[in-house]
Every structure is written in structure tokens, then in C-alpha cells.
Design a protein around this motif. Structure first.
Motif, PDB file in Angstrom:
ATOM      1  N   SER A  39     -66.480  45.676 -83.764  1.00 32.80           N
ATOM      2  CA  SER A  39     -65.829  45.026 -85.015  1.00 32.80           C
ATOM      3  C   SER A  39     -64.938  45.843 -85.481  1.00 32.80           C
ATOM      4  CB  SER A  39     -67.099  44.699 -86.107  1.00 32.80           C
ATOM      5  OG  SER A  39     -67.479  45.692 -86.414  1.00 32.80           O
ATOM      6  N   ASP A  40     -64.813  47.201 -85.095  1.00 35.39           N
ATOM      7  CA  ASP A  40     -63.638  48.117 -85.868  1.00 35.39           C
ATOM      8  C   ASP A  40     -62.622  48.258 -84.732  1.00 35.39           C
ATOM      9  OD1 ASP A  40     -62.173  49.965 -86.908  1.00 35.39           O
ATOM     10  OD2 ASP A  40     -63.736  51.583 -86.825  1.00 35.39           O
ATOM     11  N   SER A  41     -61.530  47.685 -85.022  1.00 33.93           N
ATOM     12  CA  SER A  41     -60.396  47.811 -84.108  1.00 33.93           C
ATOM     13  C   SER A  41     -59.274  49.075 -84.182  1.00 33.93           C
ATOM     14  CB  SER A  41     -59.758  46.605 -84.033  1.00 33.93           C
ATOM     15  OG  SER A  41     -59.090  46.411 -85.326  1.00 33.93           O
ATOM     16  N   GLN A  42     -59.807  49.839 -85.011  1.00 32.49           N
ATOM     17  CA  GLN A  42     -59.005  50.950 -85.326  1.00 32.49           C
ATOM     18  C   GLN A  42     -58.880  52.063 -84.293  1.00 32.49           C
ATOM     19  OE1 GLN A  42     -57.181  51.159 -88.239  1.00 32.49           O
ATOM     20  NE2 GLN A  42     -58.352  49.138 -88.384  1.00 32.49           N
ATOM     21  N   SER A  43     -59.852  52.243 -83.307  1.00 34.58           N
ATOM     22  CA  SER A  43     -59.875  53.425 -82.446  1.00 34.58           C
ATOM     23  C   SER A  43     -58.857  52.752 -81.199  1.00 34.58           C
ATOM     24  CB  SER A  43     -61.219  53.723 -81.891  1.00 34.58           C
ATOM     25  OG  SER A  43     -61.896  52.593 -81.429  1.00 34.58           O
ATOM     26  N   ASP A  44     -58.815  51.476 -80.822  1.00 39.51           N
ATOM     27  CA  ASP A  44     -58.254  51.325 -79.537  1.00 39.51           C
ATOM     28  C   ASP A  44     -57.573  49.932 -79.832  1.00 39.51           C
ATOM     29  OD1 ASP A  44     -60.299  49.056 -79.933  1.00 39.51           O
ATOM     30  OD2 ASP A  44     -61.354  50.077 -78.249  1.00 39.51           O
ATOM     31  N   GLY A  45     -57.501  49.744 -81.104  1.00 40.24           N
ATOM     32  CA  GLY A  45     -56.507  48.510 -81.360  1.00 40.24           C
ATOM     33  C   GLY A  45     -57.104  46.801 -81.193  1.00 40.24           C
ATOM     34  N   VAL A  46     -58.397  47.000 -80.594  1.00 41.73           N
ATOM     35  CA  VAL A  46     -58.906  45.649 -80.233  1.00 41.73           C
ATOM     36  C   VAL A  46     -60.408  45.435 -80.995  1.00 41.73           C
ATOM     37  CG1 VAL A  46     -59.813  44.420 -78.304  1.00 41.73           C
ATOM     38  CG2 VAL A  46     -57.502  45.799 -77.924  1.00 41.73           C
ATOM     39  N   PRO A  55     -74.676  26.495 -75.484  1.00 35.78           N
ATOM     40  CA  PRO A  55     -76.027  26.705 -75.942  1.00 35.78           C
ATOM     41  C   PRO A  55     -77.043  25.900 -74.917  1.00 35.78           C
ATOM     42  CG  PRO A  55     -74.438  25.873 -77.666  1.00 35.78           C
ATOM     43  CD  PRO A  55     -73.691  25.833 -76.407  1.00 35.78           C
ATOM     44  N   GLU A  56     -76.909  24.987 -74.213  1.00 38.42           N
ATOM     45  CA  GLU A  56     -77.905  24.515 -73.559  1.00 38.42           C
ATOM     46  C   GLU A  56     -78.280  25.169 -72.347  1.00 38.42           C
ATOM     47  OE1 GLU A  56     -73.496  23.030 -71.932  1.00 38.42           O
ATOM     48  OE2 GLU A  56     -74.598  23.474 -74.035  1.00 38.42           O
ATOM     49  N   THR A  57     -77.378  25.987 -71.938  1.00 39.56           N
ATOM     50  CA  THR A  57     -77.811  27.034 -70.868  1.00 39.56           C
ATOM     51  C   THR A  57     -77.935  28.628 -71.355  1.00 39.56           C
ATOM     52  OG1 THR A  57     -75.521  27.417 -70.140  1.00 39.56           O
ATOM     53  CG2 THR A  57     -76.868  25.690 -69.042  1.00 39.56           C
ATOM     54  N   GLY A  58     -77.440  28.802 -72.410  1.00 38.26           N
ATOM     55  CA  GLY A  58     -77.201  30.269 -72.925  1.00 38.26           C
ATOM     56  C   GLY A  58     -76.387  31.003 -72.461  1.00 38.26           C
ATOM     57  N   VAL A  59     -75.475  30.579 -71.649  1.00 38.01           N
ATOM     58  CA  VAL A  59     -74.078  31.252 -71.387  1.00 38.01           C
ATOM     59  C   VAL A  59     -73.516  31.528 -72.502  1.00 38.01           C
ATOM     60  CG1 VAL A  59     -71.936  31.028 -69.926  1.00 38.01           C
ATOM     61  CG2 VAL A  59     -73.999  29.760 -69.172  1.00 38.01           C
ATOM     62  N   SER A  60     -72.982  32.862 -72.392  1.00 41.55           N
ATOM     63  CA  SER A  60     -72.254  33.503 -73.644  1.00 41.55           C
ATOM     64  C   SER A  60     -70.834  34.160 -72.935  1.00 41.55           C
ATOM     65  CB  SER A  60     -73.082  34.500 -73.943  1.00 41.55           C
ATOM     66  OG  SER A  60     -73.378  35.498 -73.362  1.00 41.55           O
ATOM     67  N   ALA A  61     -70.192  34.756 -73.784  1.00 45.28           N
ATOM     68  CA  ALA A  61     -69.072  35.346 -73.645  1.00 45.28           C
ATOM     69  C   ALA A  61     -68.795  36.400 -74.543  1.00 45.28           C
ATOM     70  CB  ALA A  61     -67.803  34.570 -73.651  1.00 45.28           C
ATOM     71  N   ARG A  62     -67.983  37.494 -74.069  1.00 42.98           N
ATOM     72  CA  ARG A  62     -67.378  38.396 -75.100  1.00 42.98           C
ATOM     73  C   ARG A  62     -65.737  38.258 -75.272  1.00 42.98           C
ATOM     74  NH1 ARG A  62     -69.148  44.613 -74.892  1.00 42.98           N
ATOM     75  NH2 ARG A  62     -71.069  43.457 -75.811  1.00 42.98           N
ATOM     76  N   LEU A  63     -65.366  38.164 -76.640  1.00 45.37           N
ATOM     77  CA  LEU A  63     -64.298  37.630 -76.968  1.00 45.37           C
ATOM     78  C   LEU A  63     -63.456  39.243 -77.414  1.00 45.37           C
ATOM     79  CD1 LEU A  63     -64.917  34.489 -79.334  1.00 45.37           C
ATOM     80  CD2 LEU A  63     -64.848  34.916 -76.855  1.00 45.37           C
ATOM     81  N   PHE A  64     -62.156  38.822 -77.288  1.00 43.23           N
ATOM     82  CA  PHE A  64     -61.441  40.168 -77.674  1.00 43.23           C
ATOM     83  C   PHE A  64     -60.281  40.072 -78.424  1.00 43.23           C
ATOM     84  CE2 PHE A  64     -63.811  41.377 -73.578  1.00 43.23           C
ATOM     85  CZ  PHE A  64     -64.029  42.534 -73.943  1.00 43.23           C
ATOM     86  N   MET A  65     -60.058  40.477 -79.339  1.00 44.93           N
ATOM     87  CA  MET A  65     -58.743  40.312 -80.181  1.00 44.93           C
ATOM     88  C   MET A  65     -57.900  41.456 -80.788  1.00 44.93           C
ATOM     89  SD  MET A  65     -58.615  37.949 -83.864  1.00 44.93           S
ATOM     90  CE  MET A  65     -59.452  38.996 -84.747  1.00 44.93           C
ATOM     91  N   PRO A  66     -56.565  41.360 -80.570  1.00 41.95           N
ATOM     92  CA  PRO A  66     -55.789  42.583 -80.912  1.00 41.95           C
ATOM     93  C   PRO A  66     -55.751  42.637 -82.424  1.00 41.95           C
ATOM     94  CG  PRO A  66     -54.311  40.969 -80.000  1.00 41.95           C
ATOM     95  CD  PRO A  66     -55.642  40.622 -79.771  1.00 41.95           C
ATOM     96  N   SER A  67     -55.718  44.094 -82.794  1.00 41.86           N
ATOM     97  CA  SER A  67     -55.543  44.240 -84.283  1.00 41.86           C
ATOM     98  C   SER A  67     -54.327  44.056 -84.944  1.00 41.86           C
ATOM     99  CB  SER A  67     -55.888  45.821 -84.662  1.00 41.86           C
ATOM    100  OG  SER A  67     -55.337  46.576 -84.010  1.00 41.86           O
ATOM    101  N   THR A  68     -53.306  43.840 -83.957  1.00 40.48           N
ATOM    102  CA  THR A  68     -51.972  43.599 -84.542  1.00 40.48           C
ATOM    103  C   THR A  68     -51.539  42.372 -84.752  1.00 40.48           C
ATOM    104  OG1 THR A  68     -51.343  43.350 -82.123  1.00 40.48           O
ATOM    105  CG2 THR A  68     -50.882  45.563 -83.049  1.00 40.48           C
ATOM    106  N   ILE A  69     -52.527  41.291 -84.726  1.00 37.42           N
ATOM    107  CA  ILE A  69     -52.207  40.123 -84.888  1.00 37.42           C
ATOM    108  C   ILE A  69     -52.189  39.662 -86.490  1.00 37.42           C
ATOM    109  CG2 ILE A  69     -54.741  39.341 -85.330  1.00 37.42           C
ATOM    110  CD1 ILE A  69     -54.223  36.755 -83.322  1.00 37.42           C
ATOM    111  N   ASN A  70     -51.310  38.809 -86.759  1.00 39.42           N
ATOM    112  CA  ASN A  70     -50.871  38.522 -88.204  1.00 39.42           C
ATOM    113  C   ASN A  70     -51.536  37.262 -88.594  1.00 39.42           C
ATOM    114  OD1 ASN A  70     -49.392  40.763 -88.534  1.00 39.42           O
ATOM    115  ND2 ASN A  70     -47.881  39.926 -87.430  1.00 39.42           N
ATOM    116  N   SER A  71     -51.915  36.878 -89.595  1.00 39.88           N
ATOM    117  CA  SER A  71     -52.322  35.586 -90.001  1.00 39.88           C
ATOM    118  C   SER A  71     -51.379  34.364 -89.709  1.00 39.88           C
ATOM    119  CB  SER A  71     -52.445  35.500 -91.656  1.00 39.88           C
ATOM    120  OG  SER A  71     -52.805  34.154 -92.279  1.00 39.88           O
ATOM    121  N   GLY A  72     -51.841  33.421 -89.059  1.00 37.33           N
ATOM    122  CA  GLY A  72     -50.972  32.224 -88.742  1.00 37.33           C
ATOM    123  C   GLY A  72     -50.302  32.469 -87.364  1.00 37.33           C
TER     124      GLY A  72
END
Length: 307
Positions: A39-46, A55-72
Motif C-alpha cells: 500500500s506504500d508506493s514510496q520505495s518502488d513507486g508502485v 466472487p462465484e469462483t473466488g478468482v482474484s487478481a493483484r492490482l498495481f498502480m503507479p504513484s505518479t498518477i494524478n487525480s483525474g
């Protein structure tokens, strides 16, 4: 024969990564260790987080978001399918977590790394169905009203890319074909990157791993492993494909055959092939800081930032 010897009888093994026994037990030696999301993107920027996407099968995913993103700001979205012969691997293991973190940081994109269910407990085509379900989940965010805030707020669903390595590259191709046939409710699939893909050989040979993971297959006549026999290949649902092969990879010729097949299929997009000299299968995952791995990473990143 005593019961203990029956219990220990191996039905298939892919060492040093995987072993399945005839009594149904499975031993996986890769992809079982889990690194937590960050949850802390300070070390690697992500930043990253885990979500249940089906939900019906329990399949999940890991999401990644860069810290450089701006609102909107809206960024391209990558949907990634890990390799592992359809039988092992995970978005949550250090190898794939670290690779997706690096790719997201380099490309400045959002990413969804899909934890599809594995064979033999879940034989093919289950991995394909899970992966298609993941792309439909992405499509549910087209109006900005989907279940995941990161995608609602920051994903440009008109610039979606698929990528994968080895078996994951096979999955990415098959999902792209299906995207050309079925409606995705507003998602625009722009490009696909297939790294060291697992397909049938030029002479129609398919690996024992494929036969093990997909017991209902027709072998070389199965379009999922042999795109050369797929009538839907010309409908591949994107405009750009990059195929990556490695000189010393046992699957090298299969990647070249796929490239040649797609180029001659009548598909209206652009296909490019990149060969890395002196390297073996998925070298970039196990030696990610070497010069050739960094070059490959930058090429994948540039695909998502073209046009």
C-alpha cells in the motif's frame, strides 16, 4: 503393490517446478510463496492490492498502480497472465509481483495480474474461462461504475493491453481472439505482448504439459494450442501484437511459427517479433536486472505508450 507405492506413483511432473500424483495430490515448488501487496508506493513507486474479481469462483487478481498518477488522470490498463505450464505460478509470488511492479513503474500504466485457477485440479479450459471473466470484470468499469475504485478513477478502458509469458502468453492470445468475436461493452483492446509463448510446433507437436493440463484436447487440431487451425485467427481483437522469443528457448520455433501464421492469416493488424540472443526461456523473470531483461521490459512498456 502396497498402498504406499500406489500413493507415491507420479502421473506427471515438470521439475523443478511441479509434480502430480495419481492419487490426486499435487506438489508445487514454484509460485507458492506469497509476498504481500504494497500500500506504500514510496520505495518502488508502485502501490498494489488484492481483490476478488469473480466472487462465484473466488478468482482474484493483484492490482498495481503507479504513484505518479494524478487525480483525474487516465492511464492505459494492462491485463497480465502469468506463466507456469497452466499448472503453477501466481501473481502473488515474489517473481511475478516484482516483475509487474517494475513493468508498471516503467510503463506508467495500471495493471491487473490475474490469478486464474490451475490444472490439474482445474483442468483447461478453466484457466481460459477465468481469464475471460477477468477481462469482462475490467469491462464492467467502462461507465466508471465498476466494483473497483482504482479502475473507475484511473483506468482508460479504451487503451487496454494483454500480456503474458509462456502459458500465460497462450492465454493472452486466446483471450484476444475471443475479444475479436464477442462484445466487451466498451473496452478497446489495443495490443498484445506474447513473451516466449507456448503453442504447437510447426509440425503440429504439442507438449506433454498441454496434454496433461487439457485432458479433453484434440491435440494439434485444437485451436487453443495451434492457432494455425483457428478460423477465428483473422478476427484477433487488437491492432498490434509483439511476439518475444529467446535464442536458447525450447519454445523459440513455436513463437516464430505463431508470428508467421498470424502475419499470413489475413488479420489486419501489425505483428512484430523480437528475438533475444543468448538467453533461455523466461530469463527475464529469473534475472530481471540483466541488460537484456531491462531491454525487454522497456519494449513491453513502449508498446503500451505507442500512439
Amino acid at each position: 503393490m502396497d498402498s504406499s507405492s500406489i500413493t507415491d506413483e507420479v502421473s506427471y511432473e515438470f521439475l523443478p517446478y511441479f509434480r502430480a500424483f495419481k492419487d490426486g495430490r499435487v506438489e508445487r515448488f514454484f509460485g507458492t510463496d506469497v509476498v504481500p501487496p504494497s500500500s506504500d508506493s514510496q520505495s518502488d513507486g508502485v502501490a498494489s492490492k488484492d481483490v476478488v474479481i469473480l466472487p462465484e469462483t473466488g478468482v482474484s487478481a493483484r492490482l498495481f498502480m503507479p504513484s505518479t498518477i494524478n487525480s483525474g488522470q487516465k492511464l492505459p490498463l494492462l491485463v497480465y497472465f502469468h506463466g507456469g505450464a497452466f499448472c503453477f505460478g501466481s501473481p502473488f509470488c515474489p517473481t511475478y509481483h516484482n516483475y509487474l511492479t517494475s513493468l508498471v513503474a516503467e510503463a506508467n500504466v495500471l495493471a491487473v495480474s490475474v490469478d486464474y485457477r490451475l490444472a490439474p485440479e482445474h483442468p483447461l479450459p478453466i484457466a481460459y474461462e477465468d481469464s475471460w471473466g477477468a477481462l469482462q470484470w475490467v469491462a464492467s468499469h467502462c461507465g466508471g461504475q465498476g466494483p473497483e475504485a482504482w479502475l473507475n478513477d484511473y483506468a482508460n478502458v479504451r487503451r487496454v493491453f494483454l500480456a503474458g509469458d509462456s502459458a500465460g502468453a497462450n492465454i493472452a492470445h486466446n483471450i484476444a481472439v475471443r475479444a475479436g468475436v464477442e462484445d466487451l461493452a466498451g473496452v478497446k483492446l489495443c495490443g498484445v505482448c506474447l513473451v516466449h509463448p507456448d503453442f504447437a510446433s510447426r509440425d503440429g507437436y504439442v507438449t506433454k504439459t498441454w496434454l496433461f493440463a487439457c485432458p479433453g484436447t484434440t491435440g494439434s487440431e485444437d485451436p487453443r494450442i495451434n492457432p494455425a487451425v483457428d478460423p477465428n485467427l483473422p478476427r484477433l481483437g487488437c491492432t498490434k501484437v509483439v511476439v518475444c522469443v529467446a535464442e536458447k528457448d525450447g519454445l523459440r520455433e513455436r513463437g516464430w511459427f505463431y508470428y508467421e501464421t498470424l502475419r499470413k492469416s489475413g488479420w489486419g493488424g501489425v505483428v512484430e517479433i523480437i528475438e533475444t540472443q543468448g538467453e533461455e526461456h523466461v530469463f527475464h523473470l529469473f534475472n530481471p536486472t540483466c541488460e537484456k531483461a531491462v531491454t525487454l521490459l522497456k519494449r513491453l512498456a513502449s508498446l503500451m505508450n505507442e500512439g
